[in-house]
Design a protein around this motif. Structure first.
Motif, PDB file in Angstrom:
ATOM      1  N   GLY A   1     139.347  98.565  -8.614  1.00  0.00           N
ATOM      2  CA  GLY A   1     138.491  98.458  -7.444  1.00  0.00           C
ATOM      3  C   GLY A   1     138.843  97.277  -6.546  1.00  0.00           C
ATOM      4  O   GLY A   1     139.771  96.510  -6.836  1.00  0.00           O
ATOM      5  N   ASN A   2     138.073  97.192  -5.463  1.00  0.00           N
ATOM      6  CA  ASN A   2     138.322  96.103  -4.512  1.00  0.00           C
ATOM      7  C   ASN A   2     137.500  94.878  -4.905  1.00  0.00           C
ATOM      8  O   ASN A   2     137.009  94.794  -6.035  1.00  0.00           O
ATOM      9  N   ARG A   3     137.332  93.951  -4.006  1.00  0.00           N
ATOM     10  CA  ARG A   3     136.746  92.655  -4.376  1.00  0.00           C
ATOM     11  C   ARG A   3     135.899  92.127  -3.224  1.00  0.00           C
ATOM     12  O   ARG A   3     135.977  92.632  -2.107  1.00  0.00           O
ATOM     13  N   PHE A   4     135.147  91.099  -3.532  1.00  0.00           N
ATOM     14  CA  PHE A   4     134.426  90.401  -2.469  1.00  0.00           C
ATOM     15  C   PHE A   4     135.429  89.487  -1.742  1.00  0.00           C
ATOM     16  O   PHE A   4     136.128  88.704  -2.392  1.00  0.00           O
ATOM     17  N   PRO A   5     135.470  89.560  -0.397  1.00  0.00           N
ATOM     18  CA  PRO A   5     136.470  88.766   0.358  1.00  0.00           C
ATOM     19  C   PRO A   5     136.008  87.326   0.565  1.00  0.00           C
ATOM     20  O   PRO A   5     135.750  86.887   1.692  1.00  0.00           O
ATOM     21  N   ILE A   6     135.892  86.573  -0.528  1.00  0.00           N
ATOM     22  CA  ILE A   6     135.224  85.271  -0.420  1.00  0.00           C
ATOM     23  C   ILE A   6     135.976  84.280   0.474  1.00  0.00           C
ATOM     24  O   ILE A   6     135.353  83.401   1.057  1.00  0.00           O
ATOM     25  N   GLU A   7     137.296  84.451   0.585  1.00  0.00           N
ATOM     26  CA  GLU A   7     138.029  83.492   1.430  1.00  0.00           C
ATOM     27  C   GLU A   7     137.626  83.657   2.900  1.00  0.00           C
ATOM     28  O   GLU A   7     137.790  82.735   3.692  1.00  0.00           O
ATOM     29  N   GLN A   8     137.095  84.842   3.252  1.00  0.00           N
ATOM     30  CA  GLN A   8     136.646  85.054   4.643  1.00  0.00           C
ATOM     31  C   GLN A   8     135.292  84.399   4.903  1.00  0.00           C
ATOM     32  O   GLN A   8     134.801  84.394   6.026  1.00  0.00           O
TER      33      GLN A   8
ATOM     34  N   SER B   1     129.335  86.996 -11.154  1.00  0.00           N
ATOM     35  CA  SER B   1     130.769  86.722 -11.045  1.00  0.00           C
ATOM     36  C   SER B   1     131.088  86.010  -9.737  1.00  0.00           C
ATOM     37  O   SER B   1     131.782  84.985  -9.723  1.00  0.00           O
ATOM     38  N   VAL B   2     130.532  86.514  -8.646  1.00  0.00           N
ATOM     39  CA  VAL B   2     130.879  85.912  -7.353  1.00  0.00           C
ATOM     40  C   VAL B   2     130.134  84.581  -7.160  1.00  0.00           C
ATOM     41  O   VAL B   2     130.651  83.642  -6.543  1.00  0.00           O
ATOM     42  N   ILE B   3     128.929  84.479  -7.755  1.00  0.00           N
ATOM     43  CA  ILE B   3     128.201  83.195  -7.658  1.00  0.00           C
ATOM     44  C   ILE B   3     129.021  82.088  -8.315  1.00  0.00           C
ATOM     45  O   ILE B   3     129.264  81.029  -7.723  1.00  0.00           O
ATOM     46  N   TRP B   4     129.484  82.331  -9.545  1.00  0.00           N
ATOM     47  CA  TRP B   4     130.269  81.278 -10.212  1.00  0.00           C
ATOM     48  C   TRP B   4     131.587  81.030  -9.500  1.00  0.00           C
ATOM     49  O   TRP B   4     132.061  79.894  -9.402  1.00  0.00           O
ATOM     50  N   ASN B   5     132.192  82.111  -8.974  1.00  0.00           N
ATOM     51  CA  ASN B   5     133.437  81.937  -8.221  1.00  0.00           C
ATOM     52  C   ASN B   5     133.187  81.006  -7.030  1.00  0.00           C
ATOM     53  O   ASN B   5     133.950  80.063  -6.779  1.00  0.00           O
ATOM     54  N   CYS B   6     132.094  81.249  -6.317  1.00  0.00           N
ATOM     55  CA  CYS B   6     131.789  80.419  -5.139  1.00  0.00           C
ATOM     56  C   CYS B   6     131.355  79.008  -5.544  1.00  0.00           C
ATOM     57  O   CYS B   6     131.706  78.033  -4.876  1.00  0.00           O
ATOM     58  N   LEU B   7     130.625  78.875  -6.657  1.00  0.00           N
ATOM     59  CA  LEU B   7     130.228  77.527  -7.093  1.00  0.00           C
ATOM     60  C   LEU B   7     131.455  76.735  -7.555  1.00  0.00           C
ATOM     61  O   LEU B   7     131.499  75.513  -7.393  1.00  0.00           O
TER      62      LEU B   7
ATOM     63  N   LEU C   1     134.203  76.911  -6.163  1.00  0.00           N
ATOM     64  CA  LEU C   1     134.890  76.554  -4.908  1.00  0.00           C
ATOM     65  C   LEU C   1     133.837  76.024  -3.928  1.00  0.00           C
ATOM     66  O   LEU C   1     133.841  76.350  -2.749  1.00  0.00           O
ATOM     67  N   ARG C   2     132.901  75.227  -4.447  1.00  0.00           N
ATOM     68  CA  ARG C   2     131.685  74.886  -3.712  1.00  0.00           C
ATOM     69  C   ARG C   2     131.949  74.324  -2.324  1.00  0.00           C
ATOM     70  O   ARG C   2     131.184  74.572  -1.386  1.00  0.00           O
ATOM     71  N   ASP C   3     133.055  73.567  -2.160  1.00  0.00           N
ATOM     72  CA  ASP C   3     133.331  72.932  -0.868  1.00  0.00           C
ATOM     73  C   ASP C   3     133.589  73.947   0.244  1.00  0.00           C
ATOM     74  O   ASP C   3     133.522  73.610   1.427  1.00  0.00           O
ATOM     75  N   TRP C   4     133.956  75.165  -0.129  1.00  0.00           N
ATOM     76  CA  TRP C   4     134.265  76.173   0.890  1.00  0.00           C
ATOM     77  C   TRP C   4     133.020  76.609   1.673  1.00  0.00           C
ATOM     78  O   TRP C   4     133.129  77.122   2.776  1.00  0.00           O
ATOM     79  N   PHE C   5     131.839  76.464   1.068  1.00  0.00           N
ATOM     80  CA  PHE C   5     130.654  77.125   1.623  1.00  0.00           C
ATOM     81  C   PHE C   5     129.591  76.105   2.022  1.00  0.00           C
ATOM     82  O   PHE C   5     129.578  74.980   1.541  1.00  0.00           O
ATOM     83  N   LYS C   6     128.689  76.545   2.898  1.00  0.00           N
ATOM     84  CA  LYS C   6     127.553  75.692   3.261  1.00  0.00           C
ATOM     85  C   LYS C   6     126.422  75.965   2.273  1.00  0.00           C
ATOM     86  O   LYS C   6     126.615  75.891   1.074  1.00  0.00           O
ATOM     87  N   ASP C   7     125.245  76.323   2.742  1.00  0.00           N
ATOM     88  CA  ASP C   7     124.095  76.509   1.832  1.00  0.00           C
ATOM     89  C   ASP C   7     124.289  77.744   0.943  1.00  0.00           C
ATOM     90  O   ASP C   7     124.760  78.793   1.416  1.00  0.00           O
ATOM     91  N   ILE C   8     123.914  77.614  -0.306  1.00  0.00           N
ATOM     92  CA  ILE C   8     123.942  78.763  -1.219  1.00  0.00           C
ATOM     93  C   ILE C   8     122.523  79.008  -1.723  1.00  0.00           C
ATOM     94  O   ILE C   8     121.903  78.123  -2.328  1.00  0.00           O
ATOM     95  N   THR C   9     122.018  80.208  -1.429  1.00  0.00           N
ATOM     96  CA  THR C   9     120.675  80.601  -1.850  1.00  0.00           C
ATOM     97  C   THR C   9     120.786  81.814  -2.772  1.00  0.00           C
ATOM     98  O   THR C   9     121.552  82.742  -2.482  1.00  0.00           O
ATOM     99  N   ILE C  10     120.057  81.778  -3.876  1.00  0.00           N
ATOM    100  CA  ILE C  10     120.059  82.908  -4.813  1.00  0.00           C
ATOM    101  C   ILE C  10     118.619  83.361  -5.010  1.00  0.00           C
ATOM    102  O   ILE C  10     117.769  82.562  -5.427  1.00  0.00           O
TER     103      ILE C  10
END
Ligand SMILES: Cc1cc2nc3c(=O)[nH]c(=O)nc-3n(C[C@H](O)[C@H](O)[C@H](O)COP(=O)(O)OP(=O)(O)OC[C@H]3O[C@@H](n4cnc5c(N)ncnc54)[C@H](O)[C@@H]3O)c2cc1C
Ligand code: FES
Length: 279
Positions: free
Chosen positions: A102-109, A129-135, A137-146
Motif C-alpha cells: 500500500g501507499n503511505r502518509f506523505p509526512i514530508e509534505q 504509527s504516524v504519530i510516533w513517526n512525527c514525534l 521528527l518533532r522539529d518538522w511540525f508545529k502543534d500536534i494535537t491528538i
C-alpha cells in the motif's frame, strides 16, 4: 515454494505480546531471518498480511513507526477465525508476515504544519504509527494535537503511550470515552469524538487532519472538520476494505477504479470524494 513466490511470508517471532483492551492485543514481531530483517523497510500508513499457519491470513496496518528499527508491531481485535488463532499465540511463537503493502502518509509534505489526529477505538493503530513517526521528527511540525475516543476507559488501547503523550509539553492530547464508559477518578473527557473535536475547535490554517475510526465516527467527524474550515485536501484517512492478495491482483478490495491495497489505504477526503461512495 521458492523465494520468488510473492505470497511467501516472512517468518516472524512474537517477541512481545501486550494486552491492550478486551480482545485486543499488540504483537511485537522480529524477523527470524537476519538478512530479511536487514533488507526490510516500510513507511507509515502501510499494511501487511499476517498469517496464523493452518488458519489463514489477516490484514493489519503496521502499527509501529518506521523510525523504530528491528521490529514491526501490529494491534488486532479478535474478530473471527484468523484473529482468534493469532490471539492464542504466545511469546516465542512464529507467525507469518508479508508486506509492506500500500501507499503511505506523505509526512514530508507536512513540514511546518500543525497536525490534528482524530482516532476512535481500535483504529488508533494506523495513526499510532504516524504519530510516533512525527514525534520522532518533532522539529518538522508545529502543534500536534491528538483526539482519541473509545467506548469505555477499559477499551482504550496503548494506555502507557497515552500517558507518555499526555506528559509531553509538545503534544496536546485529548482522550474521551462515550457517556457511561467513564470510571471513578477518570480525568479525561466524556462524550463522543465529533462534538469533542468541534469543542476543541482546531484552526484549519496550515493544518493537516488525520481521521481514523469506525465508519460512524468518520461519518460524523468529517462534517465537523468541514464546518471548522478544513479543506478536503487537508483531511487524510485510511480505508479497511476487505483484502485477499494485498498486491493488486485479485480485485477484492476495489472502490471504483481504485485498488485500496495498491492506491490506498491512505486517501485524502478530496480523493475519496471522487470515488464511488462504497467505502
Ligand atoms: C488495510 C487494512 C488494515 C487493517 N488494520 C487492522 C488493524 O490494524 N487491526 C485490526 O484489528 N484489524 C485491522 N483490519 C481489519 C482486519 O483485517 C479484520 O478484522 C481481520 O482480517 C478479520 O480476520 P478474521 O479471519 O479473524 O475474521 P473473519 O472470520 O474473516 O471475519 C470476522 C468478522 O469480521 C468482519 N471483517 C473481516 N474483515 C473485515 C474488514 N476488512 N472490514 C470490516 N469487517 C471485516 C467479517 O465480515 C466478519 O463479520 C484491517 C483491514 C484492512 C483491509
Ligand atoms: S486485495 Fe487483491 S487486488 Fe487488492
Amino acid at each position: 515454494m521458492t523465494d520468488t513466490n510473492i505470497y511467501l511470508p516472512h517468518l516472524m517471532r512474537i517477541a512481545k505480546i501486550t494486552e491492550e483492551a478486551p480482545a485486543v492485543k499488540t504483537f511485537r514481531l522480529e524477523f527470524l531471518d537476519a538478512a530479511a530483517a536487514e533488507a526490510f523497510s516500510f513507511e507509515t500508513g502501510q499494511f501487511g498480511l499476517y498469517s496464523a499457519f493452518g488458519e489463514g491470513e489477516s490484514t493489519f496496518c503496521i502499527a509501529s513507526s518506521p523510525t523504530r528499527k528491528g521490529y514491526i508491531e501490529c494491534t488486532f481485535r479478535e474478530a473471527g477465525r484468523v484473529t482468534a488463532s493469532l490471539a492464542d499465540k504466545e511469546e516465542g511463537d512464529v507467525v507469518g508476515f508479508r508486506g509492506p503493502y500500500g501507499n503511505r502518509f506523505p509526512i514530508e509534505q507536512w513540514k511546518g504544519k500543525n497536525l490534528v489526529f482524530v482516532a476512535g477505538g481500535i483504529a488508533l493503530p494506523p495513526l499510532r504509527s504516524v504519530i510516533w513517526n512525527c514525534l520522532d521528527l518533532r522539529d518538522w511540525f508545529k502543534d500536534i494535537t491528538i483526539v482519541y475516543g473509545a467506548r469505555s476507559v477499559n477499551d482504550l488501547v496503548y494506555k502507557d503511550e497515552l500517558k507518555e503523550w499526555e506528559a509531553r509539553p509538545d503534544v496536546n492530547l485529548v482522550v474521551t470515552v462515550d457517556p457511561g464508559g467513564e470510571v471513578p477518578g477518570w480525568t479525561g473527557k466524556v462524550g463522543f469524538v465529533p462534538p469533542v473535536v468541534e469543542a476543541l475547535n482546531p484552526a484549519p490554517d496550515n493544518t493537516v487532519a488525520l481521521v481514523c475510526g469506525p465508519p460512524i465516527m468518520i461519518k460524523l467527524t468529517l462534517p465537523v472538520l468541514a464546518k471548522l474550515g478544513f479543506p478536503p485536501e487537508s483531511i487524510f484517512t485510511t480505508l479497511e476494505n476487505r483484502m485477499k492478495c494485498g498486491l493488486g491482483k485479485c480485485g477484492r478490495c476495489n472502490t471504483g477504479s481504485s485498488y485500496v491495497c495498491k492506491d490506498g489505504p491512505v486517501y485524502t477526503l478530496a480523493q475519496l470524494n471522487s470515488l464511488p461512495a462504497e467505502y
